[in-house]
Motif scaffolding. Structure first.
Motif, PDB file in Angstrom:
ATOM      1  N   UNK A   2       0.821  -1.205   0.000  1.00 48.01           N
ATOM      2  CA  UNK A   2       0.000   0.000   0.000  1.00 48.01           C
ATOM      3  C   UNK A   2       0.861   1.263   0.000  1.00 48.01           C
ATOM      4  N   UNK A   3       1.968   1.229   0.730  1.00 51.37           N
ATOM      5  CA  UNK A   3       2.851   2.391   0.771  1.00 51.37           C
ATOM      6  C   UNK A   3       3.478   2.647  -0.595  1.00 51.37           C
ATOM      7  N   UNK A   4       3.869   1.575  -1.298  1.00 52.96           N
ATOM      8  CA  UNK A   4       4.444   1.708  -2.634  1.00 52.96           C
ATOM      9  C   UNK A   4       3.424   2.316  -3.593  1.00 52.96           C
ATOM     10  N   UNK A   5       2.189   1.827  -3.517  1.00 53.95           N
ATOM     11  CA  UNK A   5       1.124   2.337  -4.382  1.00 53.95           C
ATOM     12  C   UNK A   5       0.888   3.815  -4.099  1.00 53.95           C
ATOM     13  N   UNK A   6       0.839   4.185  -2.846  1.00 59.50           N
ATOM     14  CA  UNK A   6       0.623   5.587  -2.479  1.00 59.50           C
ATOM     15  C   UNK A   6       1.745   6.464  -3.014  1.00 59.50           C
ATOM     16  N   UNK A   7       2.972   5.962  -2.968  1.00 56.87           N
ATOM     17  CA  UNK A   7       4.115   6.733  -3.463  1.00 56.87           C
ATOM     18  C   UNK A   7       3.996   6.990  -4.963  1.00 56.87           C
ATOM     19  N   UNK A  22      -8.126  14.854  -8.699  1.00 53.82           N
ATOM     20  CA  UNK A  22      -7.221  14.172  -7.772  1.00 53.82           C
ATOM     21  C   UNK A  22      -7.591  12.695  -7.751  1.00 53.82           C
ATOM     22  N   UNK A  23      -6.762  11.905  -7.103  1.00 48.90           N
ATOM     23  CA  UNK A  23      -7.017  10.474  -6.962  1.00 48.90           C
ATOM     24  C   UNK A  23      -6.819  10.103  -5.504  1.00 48.90           C
ATOM     25  N   UNK A  24      -7.707   9.261  -4.991  1.00 51.72           N
ATOM     26  CA  UNK A  24      -7.601   8.780  -3.608  1.00 51.72           C
ATOM     27  C   UNK A  24      -7.491   7.261  -3.628  1.00 51.72           C
ATOM     28  N   UNK A  25      -6.568   6.751  -2.851  1.00 49.12           N
ATOM     29  CA  UNK A  25      -6.394   5.313  -2.717  1.00 49.12           C
ATOM     30  C   UNK A  25      -7.447   4.777  -1.752  1.00 49.12           C
ATOM     31  N   UNK A  26      -8.219   3.798  -2.206  1.00 53.07           N
ATOM     32  CA  UNK A  26      -9.252   3.191  -1.371  1.00 53.07           C
ATOM     33  C   UNK A  26      -8.722   1.910  -0.729  1.00 53.07           C
ATOM     34  N   UNK A  27      -8.210   0.992  -1.552  1.00 54.17           N
ATOM     35  CA  UNK A  27      -7.627  -0.230  -0.978  1.00 54.17           C
ATOM     36  C   UNK A  27      -6.741  -0.931  -1.987  1.00 54.17           C
TER      37      UNK A  27
END
Length: 72
Positions: A2-7, A22-27
Motif C-alpha cells: 500500500x505504501x508503494x502504491x501511495x508513493x 485528484x485520486x484517492x487510494x481506497x484499498x
C-alpha cells in the motif's frame, strides 16, 4: 504494498491536480488497486482513459505485483 502504491500515486497526483482533479487510494488487495477519482476527474468523460492509460500503466510499471486498477 500500500505504501508503494501511495508513493506512485503521489507522482501522478500533480498532473491530475493541474486539471482540477485528484485520486484517492481506497484499498489494495490481491494485486488489485481500488482508487477513487475526485474533483474534475470524477465527472470527466476521459476518466477511464486516465485510470487505465495513466494510473494503471504507471503502477504496473513501478510495482509488478499490481494486476489491475479499478475505480471505486
Amino acid at each position: 504494498m500500500q505504501e508503494k502504491v501511495q508513493a506512485v500515486l503521489d507522482k501522478v497526483r500533480p498532473s491530475l491536480q493541474a486539471d482540477g482533479g485528484d485520486v484517492k487510494l481506497i484499498e489494495v488487495k490481491d494485486g488489485v488497486v481500488k482508487v477513487k477519482l475526485v474533483g474534475h476527474c470524477a465527472g470527466c468523460p476521459m476518466s477511464m482513459m486516465t485510470l487505465k492509460n495513466g494510473i494503471e500503466r504507471m503502477l504496473k510499471q513501478e510495482i509488478p505485483e499490481v494486476k489491475q486498477v479499478v475505480a471505486a
